[in-house]
Scaffold this motif. Sequence first.
Motif, PDB file in Angstrom:
ATOM      1  N   ASN A   1      -3.924 -38.746  32.529  1.00  0.00           N
ATOM      2  CA  ASN A   1      -4.770 -37.581  32.792  1.00  0.00           C
ATOM      3  C   ASN A   1      -5.807 -37.483  31.682  1.00  0.00           C
ATOM      4  N   THR A   2      -7.014 -37.942  31.940  1.00  0.00           N
ATOM      5  CA  THR A   2      -8.034 -38.040  30.895  1.00  0.00           C
ATOM      6  C   THR A   2      -8.529 -36.675  30.410  1.00  0.00           C
ATOM      7  N   LYS A   3      -8.114 -35.582  31.070  1.00  0.00           N
ATOM      8  CA  LYS A   3      -8.467 -34.257  30.572  1.00  0.00           C
ATOM      9  C   LYS A   3      -7.658 -33.911  29.325  1.00  0.00           C
ATOM     10  N   ASN A   4      -6.547 -34.583  29.126  1.00  0.00           N
ATOM     11  CA  ASN A   4      -5.704 -34.370  27.958  1.00  0.00           C
ATOM     12  C   ASN A   4      -5.924 -35.471  26.934  1.00  0.00           C
ATOM     13  N   LYS A   5      -5.405 -35.243  25.738  1.00  0.00           N
ATOM     14  CA  LYS A   5      -5.509 -36.230  24.667  1.00  0.00           C
ATOM     15  C   LYS A   5      -4.118 -36.628  24.199  1.00  0.00           C
ATOM     16  N   ALA A   6      -4.043 -37.777  23.569  1.00  0.00           N
ATOM     17  CA  ALA A   6      -2.785 -38.293  23.042  1.00  0.00           C
ATOM     18  C   ALA A   6      -3.079 -39.093  21.776  1.00  0.00           C
ATOM     19  N   GLY A   7      -2.026 -39.391  21.029  1.00  0.00           N
ATOM     20  CA  GLY A   7      -2.171 -40.232  19.857  1.00  0.00           C
ATOM     21  C   GLY A   7      -1.958 -41.695  20.237  1.00  0.00           C
ATOM     22  N   ARG A   8      -2.957 -42.534  19.990  1.00  0.00           N
ATOM     23  CA  ARG A   8      -2.886 -43.955  20.331  1.00  0.00           C
ATOM     24  C   ARG A   8      -2.638 -44.771  19.066  1.00  0.00           C
ATOM     25  N   PHE A   9      -1.522 -45.503  19.045  1.00  0.00           N
ATOM     26  CA  PHE A   9      -1.159 -46.352  17.914  1.00  0.00           C
ATOM     27  C   PHE A   9      -1.349 -47.813  18.321  1.00  0.00           C
ATOM     28  N   GLU A  10      -1.870 -48.608  17.401  1.00  0.00           N
ATOM     29  CA  GLU A  10      -2.013 -50.038  17.656  1.00  0.00           C
ATOM     30  C   GLU A  10      -1.596 -50.815  16.408  1.00  0.00           C
ATOM     31  N   LEU A  11      -0.731 -51.805  16.608  1.00  0.00           N
ATOM     32  CA  LEU A  11      -0.288 -52.685  15.537  1.00  0.00           C
ATOM     33  C   LEU A  11      -0.595 -54.122  15.937  1.00  0.00           C
ATOM     34  N   ARG A  12      -1.186 -54.873  15.009  1.00  0.00           N
ATOM     35  CA  ARG A  12      -1.506 -56.284  15.253  1.00  0.00           C
ATOM     36  C   ARG A  12      -0.744 -57.146  14.258  1.00  0.00           C
ATOM     37  N   VAL A  13      -0.373 -58.320  14.698  1.00  0.00           N
ATOM     38  CA  VAL A  13       0.380 -59.221  13.827  1.00  0.00           C
ATOM     39  C   VAL A  13      -0.435 -59.592  12.592  1.00  0.00           C
ATOM     40  N   SER A  14      -1.761 -59.533  12.692  1.00  0.00           N
ATOM     41  CA  SER A  14      -2.636 -59.871  11.566  1.00  0.00           C
ATOM     42  C   SER A  14      -2.840 -58.724  10.580  1.00  0.00           C
TER      43      SER A  14
ATOM     44  N   GLU B   1       2.387 -45.800  11.932  1.00  0.00           N
ATOM     45  CA  GLU B   1       3.318 -44.692  12.170  1.00  0.00           C
ATOM     46  C   GLU B   1       2.740 -43.374  11.684  1.00  0.00           C
ATOM     47  N   LEU B   2       3.216 -42.318  12.329  1.00  0.00           N
ATOM     48  CA  LEU B   2       2.897 -40.950  11.937  1.00  0.00           C
ATOM     49  C   LEU B   2       4.130 -40.342  11.282  1.00  0.00           C
ATOM     50  N   PHE B   3       3.977 -39.976  10.025  1.00  0.00           N
ATOM     51  CA  PHE B   3       5.048 -39.377   9.227  1.00  0.00           C
ATOM     52  C   PHE B   3       5.038 -37.887   9.531  1.00  0.00           C
ATOM     53  N   LEU B   4       6.061 -37.405  10.247  1.00  0.00           N
ATOM     54  CA  LEU B   4       6.041 -36.042  10.783  1.00  0.00           C
ATOM     55  C   LEU B   4       6.707 -35.024   9.879  1.00  0.00           C
ATOM     56  N   ILE B   5       7.926 -35.307   9.466  1.00  0.00           N
ATOM     57  CA  ILE B   5       8.692 -34.369   8.638  1.00  0.00           C
ATOM     58  C   ILE B   5       9.194 -35.119   7.418  1.00  0.00           C
ATOM     59  N   ASP B   6       8.871 -34.607   6.244  1.00  0.00           N
ATOM     60  CA  ASP B   6       9.219 -35.305   5.005  1.00  0.00           C
ATOM     61  C   ASP B   6      10.731 -35.398   4.827  1.00  0.00           C
ATOM     62  N   ARG B   7      11.415 -34.275   4.863  1.00  0.00           N
ATOM     63  CA  ARG B   7      12.874 -34.255   4.827  1.00  0.00           C
ATOM     64  C   ARG B   7      13.372 -33.161   5.759  1.00  0.00           C
TER      65      ARG B   7
ATOM     66  N   VAL C   1       7.229 -41.355  14.029  1.00  0.00           N
ATOM     67  CA  VAL C   1       7.015 -41.993  15.330  1.00  0.00           C
ATOM     68  C   VAL C   1       5.842 -42.960  15.195  1.00  0.00           C
ATOM     69  N   GLY C   2       5.732 -43.878  16.124  1.00  0.00           N
ATOM     70  CA  GLY C   2       4.673 -44.879  16.092  1.00  0.00           C
ATOM     71  C   GLY C   2       5.265 -46.230  16.452  1.00  0.00           C
ATOM     72  N   VAL C   3       4.887 -47.258  15.722  1.00  0.00           N
ATOM     73  CA  VAL C   3       5.464 -48.579  15.956  1.00  0.00           C
ATOM     74  C   VAL C   3       5.595 -49.317  14.624  1.00  0.00           C
ATOM     75  N   TYR C   4       6.788 -49.862  14.405  1.00  0.00           N
ATOM     76  CA  TYR C   4       7.079 -50.670  13.223  1.00  0.00           C
ATOM     77  C   TYR C   4       7.801 -51.932  13.691  1.00  0.00           C
ATOM     78  N   LYS C   5       7.239 -53.101  13.353  1.00  0.00           N
ATOM     79  CA  LYS C   5       7.822 -54.366  13.800  1.00  0.00           C
ATOM     80  C   LYS C   5       8.131 -55.212  12.569  1.00  0.00           C
TER      81      LYS C   5
END
Length: 306
Positions: A105-118, A129-135, A254-258
């Motif tokens: 739904n392009t009327k809404n927005k989202a957080g887009r994460f991209e990770l490349r091997v390089s 990644e998005l660091f949401l809550i410290d502790r 949240v996000g992506v970690y490989k």
Amino acid sequence: MMRGYGIGLVAVVGLLGWVALWHGNLYPTFPLLPDFQIISNLTNQAGRINVSTRTVLRQTQLEESPFRDYLLFEETFEGIEPLATAVNLQTFSDHSFRIAPDPVNTKNKAGRFELRVSDDMVHRGKRSELFLIDRVTDKEMWYSFAVFFPKEGYAPDSTNELISQWHQGGSPPISLRTVDNIIYLRLRHSTNPDKWKVMEIAPLTKDVWHEFVFHIIHSAGSDALLEVWHNGQKRVTYSGPNHFEEKKMPYWKVGVYKAKWNHNRTASDRRVIYFDNIRAGNQLASYEMMKPTRGIRKTESDFGYR
């Protein structure tokens, strides 16, 4: 001189009369434009609308949607200050994260994460990644979010990646992961600290939103609890330990970690993933309070507007 004033006055009155006939009203009416933007935080929202309407609108909002004292964190990526309450971004480059249109739904927005091997390593690993809550401050917590895996950008890979983690240092005691075409949960083992417990949650279906709710009592003792819902269906109820007793309370990302990309290549070379409606609640929350509502997601009615 007076004659000139009189002629001018007649002209003005005549013009007003023509306007009244044209519009059916002495004063022409024009469409009203909204004087506020929808943003995720109720307090900031009330503080940014036009001063003349602030009191009435704030009262209406509070009557329709009482202040949610169970909610500790919320990010919808909308409004003028997205990410205002997150701790930080752990990203390598401009491509690593951006706020983008919702793929569905392009009327809404989202957080887009991209990770490349390089990509270079960030904080000793290949991550975006998005660091949401410290502790985490409360032992009993609720968490929810929606996640989207695009077919173009998330090819099957036999080595796993983390998409959400509750981290205490070292390997996280709770993490949500993907591998091949599966979404699964990895937990610390109940009796052997050198092993892990794995629970399959759902197929990794592409180009659709997946909604998750987690209810966690962070504990290494007998009171430990982990409940997981996926797209409205309860998938996990687990009472074993989910916490390393000797360590601090976890932080949440949240996000992506490989990790495999830290020193090797795999079948894929790029991971693109979207997150939205990220929330954390305390022990006062419940599934009904935390569950995502994709059908009416981020519409004006969700914020008390009609």
